[in-house]
Design an enzyme around this catalytic site. Structure first.
Site: not given
Length: 736
Positions: A204-205, A604, A677, A709
């Protein structure tokens, strides 16, 4: 770069006739989201075959733009054909939950059919994952099914020499000799233990999608093992149209334990396993893993939990012993951004992007010494290719204009001297073949949807891969005459920083004032929003409805250097909000803007910004739309949140959260969230809704069953935007 003037002139002529504009059909919301894609069928994942004879890509279908098929193009003759039809070859089986989550992390959750592929090293076949199984496509059109399992094969790969196919199944790494039988080479992957996968925050990051890496000679594999038994559980009610599915998701919220990550090196049969020494502190991030070109060294980037230190480890794959090759350290009020802009050379040196000067620049590390290759107050954004024989590096950056990205050539023997290979006025991306002899260049500008071409090392276009010209037959052609130009400008922030904005207006009538659709993102760590690139048909539709469309990049955003970005350190919800409000002030001063009819919209982090702006400055905006907002940073993941706000146990998040001041919101608000989400979980919006209700503050809400999301897809996208525009019609004051 030959022939580009012709395309631009044709577009200019199409836009020049007032009579044409009067006769042009008006964009409808249905057409914006219908098939075929209005921007044209721009190919994705464009690659050259190992021998350069074929160019392959993924293309959307004309009747189903979410579905991708594999196409091939003969680089000599220009003949193009569909190599694999995803509807004819695929089984149509539903993807596993694990693969669905991986696609969400890669931001391709809405795509169907073939979303990835890989050439065999001999160039005779292509590995194609489809509907949870693996296929081997031959160039003669024959397709061989390699797996037939009810469980999805994740992270498929072909070994560098072509001897093996590998994948993850049931949380274990499986290796299959080409033409042989598959064999799981790990066995304890179950429950909370995973082999060969990237943990949640890595996907994800950290932009790391896999958890295993083949050595160049096929003799070894470096494999990640992670145990998430210590990671907290988010009980996520994935509410869908046909019922509710309760998912106990391991989610590392800020300030809580991460997955325990280990790295091993083993033979293709699982034997000879050794554990890599990642250091005495287990609470670290496994950022990147790479093999040296000769396979004798494994390089591991180890990032500290606070993301202020990054160690490059050199590992002996035979023993697992490691040593620190060098260390990057952030400033006191800063952090280290991870990057893929690095390249290990055959002579043992390393090309490395570092922000140590305050801007992302390229360096060479050789025999323990650093040589700076680029310099200036601009940013190197990537490395497209390296020709080691000629000592040339091809890099991407914004040296000529912060709103443009270009391909440059650099001679390693003459550091600092760059040659731009792409045309001004466009935003470019580029990849090159392994020998860096040809480049696949993708580009667009505000008036031309994405184009892709093949170029030589001087930047000269050899052939179009996708000209995508706005001429009869293009999906957008009939709307060209009504297409509105994008304008760019700058504002000055409170500290003197330059803020770039972009705007699209309807045809302005003297004395008339127009409402504004003020879109924003605002968050750090994501590419800039204001660029000289194609914006898509939705913006044009909004302008066609009478809105001015506006966007501005605030302090804290990426590609402007660390001093610009670092102002958000321990201060989310401050400078970025102030800069967006400066954009609103600028708009209110324009004679053609109705100051009482400015609506703000974000998704977001942008949804979070909507809430913070309405709290900070009541009455500035006529209405706000917050999509999938983060409202309480303690609920968001470790790697992203702690990078900017620190550990909540020692650095309280209260002032950055959107919950505390919810009661200050007096302006009309629409809250939107996908009910499944798994990134910004629904708890963020339910907590905010509860706070607004407790404060007696009215607001509107639209939750989407089954949506993640990304709220979108056939029917849903149209419903989403009808909801947004219907809200504005009801709640915005009427124009004068």
């Amino acid at each position: 770069m030959r022939g580009l003037i012709g395309v631009a002139s044709a577009v200019a002529l199409a836009w020049s006739g007032a009579a044409m504009a009067e006769d042009a059909p008006k964009l409808s919301l249905e057409r914006v989201f219908a098939s075929p894609e209005l921007s044209g069928s721009a190919p994705r994942a464009v690659r050259l075959s190992p021998d350069g004879a074929l160019l392959t890509s993924l293309k959307p279908r004309a009747d189903e733009k979410e579905r991708l098929d594999l196409w091939a193009l003969d680089t000599k003759t220009g003949r193009e054909w569909m190599l694999v039809d995803s509807k004819k070859v695929g089984s149509g089986a539903e993807l596993s939950e694990a693969e669905k989550m991986q696609r969400e992390r890669a931001r391709i959750g809405g795509s169907k059919g073939i979303v990835a592929y890989e050439w065999t090293p001999d160039g005779k076949a292509i590995l194609v994952p489809l509907d949870g199984d693996l296929y081997l496509a031959r160039l003669n059109g024959q397709v061989e099914r390699l797996t037939n399992s009810p469980d999805s094969e994740l992270n498929p790969a072909i070994s560098p020499k072509g001897g093996f196919v590998s994948f993850v199944r049931d949380q274990n790494l499986v290796v299959q000799p080409m033409g042989g039988a598959p064999r799981a080479i790990t066995s304890d992957g179950k429950a909370n233990v995973h082999w060969g996968e990237a943990e949640f925050v890595a996907q994800e990051e950290m932009d790391r999608r896999t958890g295993y890496w083949w050595s160049p000679d096929d003799s070894r594999i470096a494999v990640e093992r992670f145990d998430e038994s210590t990671v907290g559980i988010v009980t996520r009610a994935a509410i869908g149209a046909d019922g509710t599915k309760v998912v106990d998701q391991r989610y590392p919220a800020a300030g809580t334990p991460n997955a325990l990550v280990e790295l091993y090196v083993m033979n293709p049969d699982g034997g000879g396993r050794v554990k890599v020494d990642l250091g005495p502190d287990p609470d670290i991030y496994l950022a990147r893993v790479d093999w040296a070109p000769d396979g004798k060294t494994l390089y591991v980037q180890r990032q500290s939990r606070d993301q202020k230190t990054l160690d490059m480890l050199a590992v002996d794959p035979a023993t697992g012993k490691s040593r620190v090759l060098f260390t990057e350290r952030s400033g006191a009020k800063s952090w280290l951004n991870l990057s893929d802009a690095y390249h290990f050379m055959r002579d043992g040196s390393l090309l490395w992007r570092s922000e140590r000067s305050g801007f992302g620049q390229l360096y060479r590390f050789k025999n323990g010494h650093w040589t700076r290759l680029t310099q200036g107050d601009w940013v190197v954004t990537g490395i497209a290719g390296v020709d080691e024989a000629k000592g040339r590096v091809y890099l991407l950056g914004n040296k000529d204009d912060v709103l443009e990205q270009h391909l440059y050539a650099l001679d390693l023997n003459r550091p600092g001297e760059l040659t731009r290979l792409t045309e001004r006025g466009w935003w470019h991306g580029a990849t090159m073949d392994g020998a860096a002899q040809r480049a696949i260049v993708a580009r667009s500008n505000p008036n031309q949807p994405p184009q892709v071409y093949l170029a030589d090392t001087s930047g000269t276009r050899i052939a179009w891969i996708s000209e995508n010209a706005l001429k009869p037959g293009h999906p957008y052609y009939s709307y060209v005459a009504g297409h509105r130009e994008r304008k760019f400008g700058t504002l000055e922030a409170e500290d003197g920083s330059t803020l770039y904005w972009e705007m699209i207006t309807p045809p302005l009538e003297p004395g008339k004032k127009y409402p504004v659709f003020f879109q924003h993102y605002g968050g750090p760590g994501t590419g800039q929003q204001v660029t000289r690139s194609w914006g898509g048909a939705l913006q044009q539709y909004l302008v066609g409805q009478g809105y001015i469309w506006f966007q501005i990049d605030n302090r804290g955003s990426y590609n402007r250097g660390k001093a610009f970005e670092d102002q958000i350190y321990r201060a989310m919800g401050s400078v970025e909000v102030a800069d967006q409000l400066a954009g609103a002030k600028f708009l209110k001063e324009q004679p053609y803007v109705d100051p009482k009819r400015i609506a703000t919209f974000g998704w977001s982090y942008g949804g979070y910004m909507t809430l913070k702006m309405l709290e900070k400055a009541p009455g500035v905006f006529a209405a706000g739309i917050a999509g999938a907002p983060v409202t309480k940073w303690e609920l968001y993941d470790t790697h992203y949140t702690e990078r900017y706000l620190g550990d909540p146990k020692t650095e309280p998040y209260a002032t950055s959260n959107a919950l505390v001041d919810a009661g200050k919101i007096n302006d009309p608000l629409l809250l939107i969230h996908g009910m499944s989400d798994d990134n910004v979980v629904l708890d963020h919006s339910t907590a905010f809704a509860a706070r607004m209700q407790a404060e007696g503050r009215p607001f509107e809400m639209m939750f989407y069953p089954g949506q993640t999301h990304r709220v979108g897809g056939p029917g849903v996208s149209e419903h989403l935007w009808r909801t947004i525009l219907g809200f504005l019609d009801r709640r915005m004051p009427k124009g004068e």
